[in-house]
Design a protein around this motif. Structure first.
Motif, mmCIF file in Angstrom:
data_model
loop_
_atom_site.group_PDB
_atom_site.id
_atom_site.type_symbol
_atom_site.label_atom_id
_atom_site.label_comp_id
_atom_site.label_asym_id
_atom_site.label_seq_id
_atom_site.Cartn_x
_atom_site.Cartn_y
_atom_site.Cartn_z
ATOM 1 N N LEU A 72 -2.336 5.796 -9.180
ATOM 2 C CA LEU A 72 -3.499 6.410 -8.548
ATOM 3 C C LEU A 72 -3.730 7.839 -9.022
ATOM 4 N N TRP B 215 -8.496 1.023 -3.579
ATOM 5 C CA TRP B 215 -8.075 2.409 -3.343
ATOM 6 C C TRP B 215 -9.089 3.188 -2.510
ATOM 7 N N THR C 234 1.897 2.939 -3.441
ATOM 8 C CA THR C 234 0.933 3.566 -4.346
ATOM 9 C C THR C 234 1.146 5.067 -4.456
ATOM 10 N N PRO D 216 -5.593 -1.690 -6.905
ATOM 11 C CA PRO D 216 -6.395 -0.495 -7.199
ATOM 12 C C PRO D 216 -7.875 -0.669 -6.891
ATOM 13 N N ASP E 146 0.722 -0.436 -10.182
ATOM 14 C CA ASP E 146 0.251 -0.033 -8.867
ATOM 15 C C ASP E 146 -0.019 -1.245 -7.990
ATOM 16 N N ARG F 63 -8.827 9.258 -2.557
ATOM 17 C CA ARG F 63 -9.640 8.540 -3.535
ATOM 18 C C ARG F 63 -10.786 7.851 -2.800
ATOM 19 N N ASN G 277 0.808 -1.220 0.000
ATOM 20 C CA ASN G 277 0.000 0.000 0.000
ATOM 21 C C ASN G 277 0.840 1.270 0.000
ATOM 22 N N HIS H 146 -6.729 4.189 0.342
ATOM 23 C CA HIS H 146 -6.278 5.554 0.043
ATOM 24 C C HIS H 146 -7.477 6.507 -0.037
#
Length: 758
Positions: free
Chosen positions: A134, A224, A77, A221, A218, A232, A74, A228
């Motif tokens: 990302l 995400w 990214t 995803p 990445d 996102r 992670n 993240h």
């Protein structure tokens, strides 16, 4: 690694010493399932890349001749190589944390990714590098929070070392929304991928010239929106995944056409069925029976849809931008994936759960509740939707790294990878060198401590009960030996017949990892083999590697063909690691001899059954020339390979370090920051700090930025992959929490790599 001889004779010696005292009769082994190996059937290459890891220690990577090593997870990214800073995402309070860098003024040279590739070059591993896709990366080389308490209010949890950094959840558990992504991150596009690849090419060459060979598109995803969500918060849909892959993968290929790409790097089985948008939506609304994003794309699962789009791109542009179909896999059975071995039921479940990798009759014992057959499923998808694409699993973990049970599962997994034809796999994350799971890798990569390895060509191996006694077999190229790995998953000693087809009579070498000695692989007594097979006993909960000779050809007088010119891997002041390509004939090469060539002639310095050897006992800062010859079972010797000339490293100077110890003390506890400075004139590549506490009441607890260990009053801290290199004048800081009773004086003497520091 030392391979220990069997201790089977110890009871006899003890009995004699005790004047013939009678010993209890050993328990008889139970009949085990019949095993069969056919060297002539189901032959196919085993990719060496299935034995990979994420973030392995350099010494372990060298010992295992780690074939592939991944920089992923992670935190990668949003990694910014220009300022050497990661964002730890939901793993750690969405924080930007600059990497400990000995020379930040030189960035982007010397970044964590540079040091990662340098380690791989030193150990001979291929690199899998994650490319951020990302659209956001860490904005600068400073700590920052995605969810500041001061800015967004009180939160459910905060970083104990940075209380302003929250977990993005309000005290009632609801999500903090409307935060500013620019608190931590800056927007980028595919040009960032171009810059990263160009930088790595400039430092290490293109993929075709020994540079970075693989690039992950990445990391997970489809998650995400969770991992993240500070930048996102909405799931990634079918179309956006396609478009981002087109743009970023094309940028990588344009920058380095010889590099291979891996995508979509999904988190697990659901990544084949659903987009991140559907996973986000349906996890909140329960729409799994009719996911809206899938419905908008004809009801087709994401995996085959993605592969169809990659094939269309190649047809339209004449360029393949996806080389590996890569999906992660973590067992979802309760308790299996975790540090602890678990109770007896969990351990049995761990050993059963490896069947999800291949077995169509196994219903996954988790919320999945259906057959998974993960590797055949992936192979069928690429064969049907994008032929020629390879399959990868750049993260997996069967747990229990510190237990024999975890080692049994890992050995089973590695055997399955080879038999089922997986093309690349990297364990998340690497075990410690002293953990049992590392010995599962040694069984396949270095069972004898001298580079002895499982074969490169898989052959048919079957068990009447694979759940009790799993068997895997392969032929080794260098000496045509038949290698067998047998995993006893039960608590009973099992005696089983092994029927052999296409093998020769002779004597099998036996290597074993078991509860009898958890410190390493043990060389057991040799096993006689007839042309038809053998019968062997496999101890309870054990991994056994059998090496069977393939015999000789009567009257053979033909010498093997010349092996390839050796190449140098790790070079130290007193050693050189050599590898070479094998002889290409089929006359039954049984080994290779390494020779040193100088003005006085040629001197043999060592032998190997495989295609690697480390020459030791050399003089620092001295040039040596080495050649390799091959020999077969009939005693024929090839001509010498072309010579390699290599210079050993200069001797390391003494007294080239200082260590500072700063502690914050309170009754019964302390936190210490340790600063290490290289005061010498040459760089330190990998360090181990050692010191003794002045009192027996001082104990370390949790440490960071190093691997900490304590035995008695002696403490060691070993470097991580990202802070092992210290240029002259450079410093690094590490830390540890601890407890104390009585008094808590600071240590007064430190050594670094065995040398006293000032």
């Amino acid at each position: 690694m030392l391979v220990r001889p069997t201790t089977a004779l110890l009871p006899v010696v003890l009995a004699a010493a005790l004047g013939g005292l009678a010993l209890p009769e050993p328990a008889l082994a139970a009949p085990g399932p019949a095993l069969a190996v056919d060297v002539t059937a189901d032959r196919h290459p085993i990719s060496p890349y299935v034995y990979g890891m994420n973030f392995a220690d350099q010494a372990l990577a060298r010992e295992l001749r780690l074939p592939v090593h991944r920089y992923g997870g992670n935190a990668t990214t949003r990694y910014n190589f220009r300022n050497d800073t990661t964002n730890r995402a939901s793993d750690w309070y969405f924080e930007n944390i600059p990497n400990d860098n000995p020379s930040p003024a030189d960035l982007p040279k010397g970044s964590e990714t540079d040091r990662f590739v340098q380690q791989n070059k030193a150990t001979g591993a291929a690199t899998v590098m994650t490319v951020p896709m990302l659209g956001w990366i860490a904005k600068d080389r400073a700590k920052a929070c995605g969810f500041s308490v001061a800015k967004y209010g009180p939160q459910q949890s905060t970083d104990p070392w940075a209380p302003d950094c929250g977990n993005g959840r309000k005290p009632d558990g609801s999500l903090v929304t409307g935060n500013d992504p620019k608190d931590t991150s800056v927007a980028v596009g595919p040009e960032y991928a171009t810059d990263l690849v160009d930088h790595l090419k400039g430092q290490f060459g293109a993929a075709a010239d020994g540079g970075v060979q693989f690039y992950n598109l990445d990391n997970e995803p489809d998650l995400w929106h969770a991992t993240h969500r500070d930048v996102r918060p909405v799931g990634l849909g079918y179309d956006e995944l396609r478009d981002r892959t087109y743009r970023y993968a094309a940028a990588i290929k344009a920058a380095d056409p010889g590099a291979k790409t891996l995508g979509p790097v999904g988190w697990g089985l659901n990544s084949i069925f659903y987009s991140g948008l559907d996973q986000d939506t349906c996890s909140r609304t329960g729409c799994w029976s009719n996911p809206p994003d899938k419905a908008a794309h004809g009801g087709q699962d994401l995996g085959p849809w993605y592969l169809d789009r990659m094939r269309e791109y190649e047809q339209q542009h004449g360029t393949r931008i996806l080389d590996y179909f890569d999906v992660h896999l973590y067992p979802q059975q309760s308790g299996v994936f975790g540090d602890a071995a678990g109770d007896a039921d969990t351990q049995a479940l761990r050993l059963r759960s490896t069947r999800q990798l291949w077995d169509p009759t196994y219903t996954d014992e988790s919320w999945i509740n259906q057959p998974v057959r993960f590797i055949p499923r992936m192979r069928e998808l690429v064969d049907q939707h994008y032929p020629g694409t390879k399959i990868a699993m750049t993260e997996y973990n069967w747990g229990g790294h510190g237990s024999l049970n975890g080692a049994l599962a890992q050995a089973d997994v590695l055997g399955i990878f080879g038999r089922e034809g997986l093309d690349l796999a990297t364990l998340w994350t690497a075990p410690g060198a002293d953990q049992p799971v590392a010995d599962a890798f040694r069984i396949y990569r270095n069972y004898d401590g001298r580079g002895g390895a499982f074969g490169e060509t898989s052959v048919r191996a079957t068990s009447a009960d694979q759940g009790r006694l799993a068997v895997y077999a392969a032929e080794r190229t260098a000496d045509r030996a038949l290698t067998l790995v047998v995993v006893n998953k039960t608590g009973d000693d099992l005696t089983s017949p092994i029927a052999l087809t296409g093998a020769a009579a002779g004597t099998a070498q036996v290597y074993r990892y078991s509860a009898a000695d958890l410190t390493g692989v043990v060389r057991e007594a040799d096993q006689p083999v007839t042309a038809g097979g053998l019968t062997a006993t496999f101890p309870a909960n054990s991994i056994t590697h059998l090496v069977l000779p393939r015999g000789t050809t009567p009257g053979d007088t033909t010498a093997p063909t010349t092996p390839g010119k050796p190449t140098a891997g790790a070079v130290t002041a007193d050693s050189v690691a050599l590898t070479w390509t094998p002889s290409t004939d089929d006359t039954g090469v049984t080994g290779y001899d390494v020779h040193r060539v100088d003005a006085t002639g040629t001197v043999k310095v060592g032998s190997a059954t495989g295609t690697s050897y480390t020459v030791s006992g050399l003089t620092a800062d001295t040039s040596y020339t080495f050649v390799v010859t091959a020999r077969d079972a009939a005693g024929n010797v090839s001509t010498a390979s072309p010579g390699l000339t290599v210079r050993t490293a200069p001797a390391a100077p003494t007294g080239r370090c200082t260590v500072g110890w700063t502690a914050n003390n309170w009754p019964g506890g302390f936190t210490a920051t340790v600063t290490i400075r290289n005061t010498g004139t040459t760089a330190v590549d990998g360090w181990k700090l050692a010191f003794d506490f002045p009192t027996t009441g001082q104990k370390i607890g949790q440490g960071w930025s190093a691997t900490w260990k304590q035995e008695g009053t002696s403490v060691t801290a070993e470097s991580m992959s990202w802070n092992g290199r210290l240029a002259p004048g450079a410093t690094t800081s590490i830390g540890v929490n601890g407890t104390w009773t009585g008094t808590n004086p600071a240590p007064s003497a430190f050594t670094l790599n065995g040398q006293r520091c000032g």
